[in-house]
Design a protein around this motif. Structure first.
Motif, PDB file in Angstrom:
ATOM      1  N   PRO A  46       0.867  -1.440   0.239  1.00 37.47           N
ATOM      2  CA  PRO A  46       0.207   0.093  -0.190  1.00 37.47           C
ATOM      3  C   PRO A  46       1.032   1.393  -0.001  1.00 37.47           C
ATOM      4  O   PRO A  46       0.420   2.375  -0.450  1.00 37.47           O
ATOM      5  CB  PRO A  46      -0.825  -0.122   1.126  1.00 37.47           C
ATOM      6  CG  PRO A  46      -0.503  -1.230   1.703  1.00 37.47           C
ATOM      7  CD  PRO A  46       0.374  -2.001   1.035  1.00 37.47           C
ATOM      8  N   VAL A  47       1.930   1.123   0.627  1.00 35.51           N
ATOM      9  CA  VAL A  47       2.910   2.473   0.629  1.00 35.51           C
ATOM     10  C   VAL A  47       3.274   2.657  -0.774  1.00 35.51           C
ATOM     11  O   VAL A  47       3.155   3.845  -1.295  1.00 35.51           O
ATOM     12  CB  VAL A  47       3.969   2.040   1.607  1.00 35.51           C
ATOM     13  CG1 VAL A  47       5.208   3.537   1.285  1.00 35.51           C
ATOM     14  CG2 VAL A  47       3.785   2.273   2.757  1.00 35.51           C
ATOM     15  N   VAL A  71      -2.900   4.309   3.434  1.00 41.43           N
ATOM     16  CA  VAL A  71      -1.719   4.979   3.405  1.00 41.43           C
ATOM     17  C   VAL A  71      -2.161   6.343   2.710  1.00 41.43           C
ATOM     18  O   VAL A  71      -2.517   6.397   1.660  1.00 41.43           O
ATOM     19  CB  VAL A  71      -0.572   4.048   2.780  1.00 41.43           C
ATOM     20  CG1 VAL A  71       0.533   5.055   2.734  1.00 41.43           C
ATOM     21  CG2 VAL A  71      -0.333   2.906   3.612  1.00 41.43           C
ATOM     22  N   LEU A  72      -1.786   7.415   3.297  1.00 42.51           N
ATOM     23  CA  LEU A  72      -1.697   8.698   2.633  1.00 42.51           C
ATOM     24  C   LEU A  72      -0.222   9.033   2.146  1.00 42.51           C
ATOM     25  O   LEU A  72       0.692   9.338   3.025  1.00 42.51           O
ATOM     26  CB  LEU A  72      -2.472   9.609   3.759  1.00 42.51           C
ATOM     27  CG  LEU A  72      -2.229  11.071   3.386  1.00 42.51           C
ATOM     28  CD1 LEU A  72      -3.084  11.474   1.949  1.00 42.51           C
ATOM     29  CD2 LEU A  72      -2.817  12.110   4.441  1.00 42.51           C
ATOM     30  N   HIS A  73      -0.022   9.384   1.122  1.00 48.60           N
ATOM     31  CA  HIS A  73       1.244   9.834   0.493  1.00 48.60           C
ATOM     32  C   HIS A  73       1.364  11.155  -0.528  1.00 48.60           C
ATOM     33  O   HIS A  73       0.174  11.625  -0.746  1.00 48.60           O
ATOM     34  CB  HIS A  73       1.950   8.782  -0.216  1.00 48.60           C
ATOM     35  CG  HIS A  73       3.292   8.489  -0.042  1.00 48.60           C
ATOM     36  ND1 HIS A  73       4.305   9.360  -0.045  1.00 48.60           N
ATOM     37  CD2 HIS A  73       3.926   7.350   0.093  1.00 48.60           C
ATOM     38  CE1 HIS A  73       5.372   8.874   0.017  1.00 48.60           C
ATOM     39  NE2 HIS A  73       5.209   7.505   0.279  1.00 48.60           N
ATOM     40  N   HIS A  74       2.294  11.608  -0.252  1.00 50.09           N
ATOM     41  CA  HIS A  74       2.739  13.083  -1.309  1.00 50.09           C
ATOM     42  C   HIS A  74       3.509  12.784  -2.135  1.00 50.09           C
ATOM     43  O   HIS A  74       4.797  12.146  -1.600  1.00 50.09           O
ATOM     44  CB  HIS A  74       2.859  14.260  -0.422  1.00 50.09           C
ATOM     45  CG  HIS A  74       2.919  15.398  -1.009  1.00 50.09           C
ATOM     46  ND1 HIS A  74       3.676  15.939  -1.985  1.00 50.09           N
ATOM     47  CD2 HIS A  74       1.666  16.437  -1.235  1.00 50.09           C
ATOM     48  CE1 HIS A  74       3.276  16.980  -2.598  1.00 50.09           C
ATOM     49  NE2 HIS A  74       2.180  17.268  -2.041  1.00 50.09           N
ATOM     50  N   GLU A  81       8.507   6.686   2.482  1.00 50.42           N
ATOM     51  CA  GLU A  81       8.097   7.197   3.955  1.00 50.42           C
ATOM     52  C   GLU A  81       6.741   8.047   3.847  1.00 50.42           C
ATOM     53  O   GLU A  81       6.530   9.309   3.507  1.00 50.42           O
ATOM     54  CB  GLU A  81       9.171   8.345   4.228  1.00 50.42           C
ATOM     55  CG  GLU A  81      10.347   7.587   4.777  1.00 50.42           C
ATOM     56  CD  GLU A  81      11.435   8.917   4.996  1.00 50.42           C
ATOM     57  OE1 GLU A  81      11.230   9.871   5.228  1.00 50.42           O
ATOM     58  OE2 GLU A  81      12.675   8.398   4.658  1.00 50.42           O
ATOM     59  N   PRO A  82       5.486   7.444   3.946  1.00 53.97           N
ATOM     60  CA  PRO A  82       4.141   8.025   3.647  1.00 53.97           C
ATOM     61  C   PRO A  82       3.925   9.102   4.873  1.00 53.97           C
ATOM     62  O   PRO A  82       4.773   9.068   6.032  1.00 53.97           O
ATOM     63  CB  PRO A  82       3.306   6.976   3.808  1.00 53.97           C
ATOM     64  CG  PRO A  82       3.975   5.852   4.706  1.00 53.97           C
ATOM     65  CD  PRO A  82       5.463   6.142   4.287  1.00 53.97           C
ATOM     66  N   LEU A  83       3.091   9.990   4.367  1.00 53.91           N
ATOM     67  CA  LEU A  83       2.699  11.129   5.580  1.00 53.91           C
ATOM     68  C   LEU A  83       1.964  10.328   6.669  1.00 53.91           C
ATOM     69  O   LEU A  83       1.953  10.699   7.955  1.00 53.91           O
ATOM     70  CB  LEU A  83       2.006  12.120   4.899  1.00 53.91           C
ATOM     71  CG  LEU A  83       1.498  13.268   5.413  1.00 53.91           C
ATOM     72  CD1 LEU A  83       2.663  13.797   6.167  1.00 53.91           C
ATOM     73  CD2 LEU A  83       0.524  14.277   5.073  1.00 53.91           C
ATOM     74  N   LEU A  84       1.109   9.427   6.288  1.00 55.85           N
ATOM     75  CA  LEU A  84       0.180   8.717   7.232  1.00 55.85           C
ATOM     76  C   LEU A  84      -0.121   7.142   7.070  1.00 55.85           C
ATOM     77  O   LEU A  84      -0.325   7.158   5.943  1.00 55.85           O
ATOM     78  CB  LEU A  84      -1.152   9.497   7.465  1.00 55.85           C
ATOM     79  CG  LEU A  84      -2.077   9.208   8.396  1.00 55.85           C
ATOM     80  CD1 LEU A  84      -1.609   9.432   9.904  1.00 55.85           C
ATOM     81  CD2 LEU A  84      -3.306   9.924   8.357  1.00 55.85           C
ATOM     82  N   ALA A  85      -0.137   6.436   7.763  1.00 55.94           N
ATOM     83  CA  ALA A  85      -0.374   5.066   7.531  1.00 55.94           C
ATOM     84  C   ALA A  85      -1.034   4.513   8.785  1.00 55.94           C
ATOM     85  O   ALA A  85      -0.535   4.692   9.907  1.00 55.94           O
ATOM     86  CB  ALA A  85       0.727   4.314   7.226  1.00 55.94           C
TER      87      ALA A  85
END
Length: 112
Positions: A46-47, A71-74, A81-85
């Protein structure tokens, strides 16, 4: 309409059997008035899927959702290194990730 012609939106990729959680992510984004473009896809990581989704988003924000993890990524972050998982996300977790994705798009402080 091609993707380049589409309005900017957060890109959401979901594994199968995640409809309820996907709706919650979309509701969180809707609360922040940020559009979402969702698609179902098969993925193992998911990352990586969220990072790829961020690369496909004109807002440079991607979310990957499976029953085991959201997973929230930018796109500007390192790929690993996602912003939020969140592991084993609840509907409330999914909505919070959607809200934070919307706040990220609007450059507002996140609600962790």
């Amino acid at each position: 309409m091609t993707d380049a012609d589409a309005p900017p939106a957060v890109r959401l990729v979901t594994a199968s059997d995640c409809e309820a959680l996907s709706r919650q992510v979309a509701h969180g984004l809707e609360e922040e008035s940020v559009p979402v473009r969702a698609a179902e896809a098969a993925f193992d990581d998911p990352v990586a899927a969220a990072f790829d989704a961020a690369g496909e988003s004109r807002l440079e924000i991607g979310v990957a959702l499976s029953p085991e993890r959201i997973v929230l990524h930018h796109e500007r972050l390192p790929s690993a290194e996602p912003l939020l998982a969140v592991d084993r996300p609840s509907p409330a977790d999914a909505r919070r990730v959607g809200t934070n994705a919307g706040r990220l798009a609007k450059r507002l402080p996140l609600r962790l």
